[in-house]
Scaffold this active site. Structure first.
Site, short mmCIF file in Angstrom:
data_model
loop_
_atom_site.label_atom_id
_atom_site.label_comp_id
_atom_site.label_asym_id
_atom_site.label_seq_id
_atom_site.Cartn_x
_atom_site.Cartn_y
_atom_site.Cartn_z
N LYS A 1 0.84 -1.21 0.00
CA LYS A 1 0.00 0.00 0.00
C LYS A 1 0.87 1.25 0.00
CE LYS A 1 -0.34 -0.16 5.04
NZ LYS A 1 -1.12 -0.69 6.17
N ARG B 1 -10.63 -0.11 14.75
CA ARG B 1 -10.65 0.54 13.45
C ARG B 1 -11.68 -0.23 12.65
NH1 ARG B 1 -4.88 1.22 10.42
NH2 ARG B 1 -5.32 -0.92 9.82
N HIS C 1 -5.91 -7.19 13.10
CA HIS C 1 -4.74 -6.32 13.05
C HIS C 1 -4.36 -5.89 14.46
CE1 HIS C 1 -1.82 -3.91 11.02
NE2 HIS C 1 -2.34 -2.76 11.34
N ARG D 1 1.83 -10.97 7.24
CA ARG D 1 1.38 -9.79 6.49
C ARG D 1 2.29 -8.59 6.76
NH1 ARG D 1 -3.77 -9.60 8.96
NH2 ARG D 1 -3.17 -7.63 9.88
N TYR E 1 14.21 31.17 7.12
CA TYR E 1 12.95 31.76 7.61
C TYR E 1 12.90 31.83 9.13
CZ TYR E 1 10.65 31.13 3.03
OH TYR E 1 10.29 31.19 1.71
N CYS F 1 12.97 24.83 4.38
CA CYS F 1 12.09 25.55 3.45
C CYS F 1 11.35 24.53 2.57
CB CYS F 1 12.89 26.48 2.57
SG CYS F 1 14.06 27.53 3.45
N MET F 2 10.50 25.03 1.68
CA MET F 2 9.73 24.12 0.83
C MET F 2 10.65 23.29 -0.08
SD MET F 2 6.67 24.95 -1.86
CE MET F 2 5.53 25.63 -0.68
N ASP F 3 11.63 23.95 -0.68
CA ASP F 3 12.44 23.27 -1.70
C ASP F 3 13.92 23.17 -1.35
OD1 ASP F 3 10.08 23.44 -3.36
OD2 ASP F 3 10.59 25.56 -3.52
C1 LIG Z 1 -0.35 -1.62 6.89
C2 LIG Z 1 -0.88 -2.90 7.34
C3 LIG Z 1 -0.02 -3.99 7.54
C4 LIG Z 1 1.47 -3.89 7.47
O1 LIG Z 1 1.94 -3.25 8.62
P1 LIG Z 1 3.50 -3.23 8.95
O2 LIG Z 1 3.54 -2.68 10.33
O3 LIG Z 1 4.12 -2.30 7.96
O4 LIG Z 1 4.00 -4.59 8.83
C5 LIG Z 1 -0.60 -5.22 7.84
N1 LIG Z 1 -1.94 -5.34 7.97
C6 LIG Z 1 -2.78 -4.31 7.82
C7 LIG Z 1 -4.24 -4.52 8.01
C8 LIG Z 1 -2.28 -3.04 7.52
O5 LIG Z 1 -3.12 -2.02 7.39
#
Ligand SMILES: *Cc1c(COP(=O)(O)O)cnc(C)c1O
Length: 375
Positions: A39, A137, A171, A231, A272, A319-321
């Site tokens: 992701k 969540r 999770h 995962r 700045y 700064c930005m850049d």
């Molecule tokens: C992002 C995510 C992961 C991976 O998490 P890490 O801490 O980067 O291993 C696994 N499962 C779910 C549901 C996530 O949202």
């Protein structure tokens, strides 16, 4: 990249990602599947490149957060299974099926919507059930007084026409954090998850081929929780194994160059807000990297860059850049010198600490204008 265009770039080592994949693979039980989390553009490393690599290496599954991320991979030719971790509106059920995507189902109402749409199309949608065991969540709540109802709702979801339940997962909230309290919280999440899985089997005869819960923190700290599939995300990119080293390698070097060198008298204000004042004759490098590239402004004056001759402290407001660095003691540095914000030579954790954040956020904050250079 043309040498003359060199400004700021992210050098990405696919070899190191492969190394990390293999290191994690050899650490998990044989027979346990591997889902690579790609992701957020593979945590800034480039989702298509990382997904192609994982597919070639023989990973079993990929995960992304949303439909757009999944379609980018399918359009790029990725054929392996892809799980969408977040919400997809039911109106896209046909698109999910058409593209052989696996959708997370997080409550009964959504299951009914997907089911109705899939049945209307005369097709089947592959789903993974998400259980909320304490992350608070997404997911079916199955805790305490909600236990009966939650498990019953999962069972009802799984029996709906047009849905093919392939997996179930949860999770963890604190699997990567040290301490007894976090350990017992994680163990509680895990046993609640196992309880739900077991009840579904005993009371409803529902068996999921893929039960999974281990994010990076759990792979490192709770190897006994691997179940059918792990995962990990962060581990793939080389971080998160401090507690039990897996010999991982960082995969991204965030590099910029010195654009100009200036000499200032003591008592000169830099950048700045006049937050930094020189206390000696100071040789300042103006670097071509700002918060619009991914250096958090919150790290102003608190981070440093790795040069071939030692660390150069960043001074003044980012700064930005651009930002400035003190090169007084690094007289070898000159215009065009490459300096590293994080990667092989500068520890990302130091920058994270300075910016009040975590490596995850730094990796996925490297912006679009920063070219990714693959090695
Ligand atoms: C992002 C995510 C992961 C991976 O998490 P890490 O801490 O980067 O291993 C696994 N499962 C779910 C549901 C996530 O949202």
């Amino acid at each position: 990249m043309n040498d003359l265009q060199k400004r700021t770039w992210a050098e990405i080592s696919l070899d190191n990602i492969k190394h990390n994949y293999e290191a994690i693979r050899s650490d998990i039980p044989s027979g346990c599947r591997f889902l690579g989390v790609v992701k957020a553009d593979a945590y800034g490393h480039g989702a298509m490149r990382v997904a192609s690599l994982l597919q070639a290496c023989g990973a079993d599954y990929l995960a992304v957060s949303c439909l757009d991320e999944a379609l980018e991979l399918r359009d790029g030719g990725i054929t392996m299974p892809i799980l969408i971790l977040g919400h997809t509106p039911w109106q896209y059920t046909g698109c999910l099926i058409e593209n052989s995507l696996t959708q997370t189902v997080t409550n009964l109402a959504k299951a009914e919507e997907y089911s109705a749409e899939a049945a209307k199309l005369g097709r089947e949608l592959l789903i993974h059930i998400k259980v909320d065991t304490g992350m608070s969540r997404l997911g079916f709540l199955c805790d305490g007084s909600l236990s009966e109802k939650g498990i019953e709702n999962i069972a009802r979801s799984c029996s709906l026409p047009g849905l093919h339940p392939e997996g179930i997962y949860t999770h963890f909230a604190v699997s990567d954090e040290p301490g007894e309290e976090n350990r017992s919280y994680t163990e509680r999440q895990f046993s609640l998850f196992l309880h739900v899985v077991e009840e579904l089997q005993q009371r409803y005869g529902i068996v999921f081929p893929l039960r999974h819960c281990a994010n990076s923190g759990a792979v490192v700290n709770y190897p006994e929780m691997a179940l059918d599939m792990v995962r990990p995300g962060l581990l793939l990119y080389g971080y998160g194994d401090e507690n039990r080293p897996l010999n991982l390698k960082p995969c991204m070097r965030f590099v910029t160059t010195v654009s100009t060198i200036k000499h200032y008298e003591p008592g000169t204000f830099i950048s700045y807000g006049r937050k930094y004042e020189t206390t000696r004759k100071t040789r300042v490098g103006v670097l071509a990297l700002g918060y619009a590239d991914g250096l958090p402004r919150a790290a102003s004056g608190k981070c440093s860059f790795a040069t071939p001759w030692g660390m150069a402290p960043q001074i003044g407001t980012v700064c930005m850049d651009m930002c400035m660095a003190d090169l007084t003691d690094l007289y070898e540095a000159e215009v065009g010198t490459e300096v590293e914000l994080f990667g092989e030579h500068a520890d990302i954790h130091a920058l994270a600490e300075a910016a009040g954040t975590i490596p995850y956020e730094l990796l996925c904050s490297v912006t679009k204008r920063v070219p990714r250079v693959y090695k």
